[in-house]
Design a protein around this motif. Structure first.
Motif, PDB file in Angstrom:
ATOM      1  N   ASN A 137     -30.889  49.563  23.583  1.00 46.28           N
ATOM      2  CA  ASN A 137     -30.183  50.105  24.679  1.00 46.28           C
ATOM      3  C   ASN A 137     -30.724  51.774  24.991  1.00 46.28           C
ATOM      4  O   ASN A 137     -30.097  52.301  23.909  1.00 46.28           O
ATOM      5  CB  ASN A 137     -28.753  49.653  24.682  1.00 46.28           C
ATOM      6  CG  ASN A 137     -28.156  49.841  26.102  1.00 46.28           C
ATOM      7  OD1 ASN A 137     -28.704  49.864  27.032  1.00 46.28           O
ATOM      8  ND2 ASN A 137     -26.892  49.859  25.913  1.00 46.28           N
ATOM      9  N   THR A 138     -31.449  51.937  26.038  1.00 44.31           N
ATOM     10  CA  THR A 138     -31.895  51.271  27.073  1.00 44.31           C
ATOM     11  C   THR A 138     -33.042  50.440  26.228  1.00 44.31           C
ATOM     12  O   THR A 138     -33.637  50.936  25.250  1.00 44.31           O
ATOM     13  CB  THR A 138     -32.499  52.250  28.304  1.00 44.31           C
ATOM     14  OG1 THR A 138     -33.276  53.143  27.682  1.00 44.31           O
ATOM     15  CG2 THR A 138     -31.233  53.018  28.672  1.00 44.31           C
ATOM     16  N   VAL A 146     -30.614  48.694  31.151  1.00 42.64           N
ATOM     17  CA  VAL A 146     -29.405  49.033  30.415  1.00 42.64           C
ATOM     18  C   VAL A 146     -28.490  47.848  29.983  1.00 42.64           C
ATOM     19  O   VAL A 146     -28.206  46.829  30.958  1.00 42.64           O
ATOM     20  CB  VAL A 146     -28.482  50.130  31.243  1.00 42.64           C
ATOM     21  CG1 VAL A 146     -27.209  50.335  30.497  1.00 42.64           C
ATOM     22  CG2 VAL A 146     -29.175  51.262  31.406  1.00 42.64           C
ATOM     23  N   ALA A 176     -28.331  55.271  28.644  1.00 41.85           N
ATOM     24  CA  ALA A 176     -27.391  54.080  29.359  1.00 41.85           C
ATOM     25  C   ALA A 176     -26.109  54.518  29.275  1.00 41.85           C
ATOM     26  O   ALA A 176     -25.519  53.991  30.555  1.00 41.85           O
ATOM     27  CB  ALA A 176     -27.523  53.196  27.755  1.00 41.85           C
ATOM     28  N   THR A 280     -32.643  53.791  34.848  1.00 39.00           N
ATOM     29  CA  THR A 280     -32.593  55.306  33.945  1.00 39.00           C
ATOM     30  C   THR A 280     -33.744  56.012  34.483  1.00 39.00           C
ATOM     31  O   THR A 280     -34.097  56.351  35.568  1.00 39.00           O
ATOM     32  CB  THR A 280     -32.254  54.919  32.715  1.00 39.00           C
ATOM     33  OG1 THR A 280     -33.528  54.003  31.968  1.00 39.00           O
ATOM     34  CG2 THR A 280     -31.369  54.195  32.459  1.00 39.00           C
TER      35      THR A 280
END
Length: 338
Positions: A137-138, A146, A176, A280
């Protein structure tokens, strides 16, 4: 100078980081005497709500140390099939830890609780011992997507009910947290151990931290020495890491906005972009030509990127990519895709 979208690992240390490196207090870290490394390890652990931390050369080392520390040779660990630990860490888990990886399919890097439970080995003389479950994560190969805290907690609970250790490759865990509007420690609470990177979006020149319970970190420190990772006066490397944690993590939302702008522009130009995955600082998209040809034409226009398949490309935004750079990249892509 080229606009470099190959990765957020290409970032160079800031002027403030370079000054901090020159002024860093140092000592012999193998003896536990490097004051700057000690401060970094304590700060990183506190940010994640863990008891202790360990400065390592890379996320790959941190992930391998977690396996070495928890598992015995011949054990099995479970992870989603597209994880960085499976694809990009040179099979160190098999070659150096003697541990087998069992992969499961996932959706945007997330396996189902049912699939995890079904993969955990029962007691049988023919089977390896399932010892660990890993998350990311990510998620890099899913496009920087995420995992929510609820997803992490549900999987962690299922793993712990079966007696497994839970480790998270959190190379971009701060990304994240920004996306979710959460504190990093809220996500780290779902895992026993976690690695996070200082040299990606946070722009330090080198290094990651492995965090977890104090006794786990003590054992991991010995394995770090075994792997040749015992560093001496390395406070000069830890000093920029402190700046990364104090300030660089607070500006990641800007990278996310630039990634979204890039993705929206690419979609308008005819590239195939799954906008739901642009969460992201990573954009994965497909182009109507060979990826190599697209990249060569892009480089001729002063933009660097990487291919992820025969016709797929990855862009990664970071602090050296401005809004003006995004406009230039879209103009270059427009010429190529016209």
């Amino acid at each position: 100078m080229a606009i470099d979208l190959r990765s957020d690992t290409v970032t160079r240390p800031t002027d403030e980081m370079r000054r901090a490196m020159a002024a860093a207090q140092v000592g012999d870290d193998v003896y536990g005497e490097d004051m700057t490394i000690n401060e970094l390890e304590e700060k990183g652990a506190a940010l994640m709500g863990k008891e202790a931390g360990l400065f390592v050369t890379s996320g790959t080392m941190g992930n391998l140390l977690s396996v070495l520390t928890v598992c015995q040779r011949g054990d099995e660990i479970i992870m989603e099939e597209q994880m960085h630990m499976f694809w990009y860490e040179v099979a160190g888990i098999a070659a150096l830890a003697g541990v087998q990886i069992r992969t499961l399919p996932g959706i945007r890097g997330v396996v189902s609780v049912v699939a995890l439970q079904a993969a955990i080995r029962s007691e049988d003389i023919h089977y390896p011992q399932t010892r660990m479950f890993c998350m990311e994560n990510t998620h890099n190969r899913a496009g920087g997507t995420v995992m929510t805290r609820e997803q992490m907690q549900d999987l962690s609970s299922a793993a712990k009910q079966a007696g497994l250790w839970v480790h998270t490759d959190g190379a971009r865990i701060f990304n994240a947290a920004v996306f979710l509007g959460a504190e990093p420690r809220e996500l780290a609470a779902c895992t026993d151990s976690l690695t996070f990177c200082l040299s990606k979006g946070l722009a330090a020149p080198v290094g990651s931290l492995l965090v977890g319970p104090r006794d786990f970190i003590l054992r991991a420190r010995k394995y770090r020495k075994m792997l040749g990772g015992g560093m001496r006066q390395a406070g000069v490397l830890a000093a920029p890491g402190l700046i990364a944690l104090d300030s660089m993590r607070l500006r990641l939302a800007e990278d996310h906005r630039n990634a979204r702008k890039l993705a929206e522009g690419l979609a308008r130009l005819g590239a195939e972009v799954d906008m739901d995955t642009v969460q992201t600082n990573i954009i994965r998209f497909q182009v109507p030509m060979a990826a190599g040809d697209f990249l060569r034409r892009l480089a001729a226009r002063g933009v660097l990127a990487n291919a992820t398949g025969p016709d797929s490309i990855r862009f990664v935004t970071h602090y050296e990519v401005s809004q003006e750079d995004v406009d230039q990249v879209l103009a270059a892509c427009g010429e190529i895709l016209a």
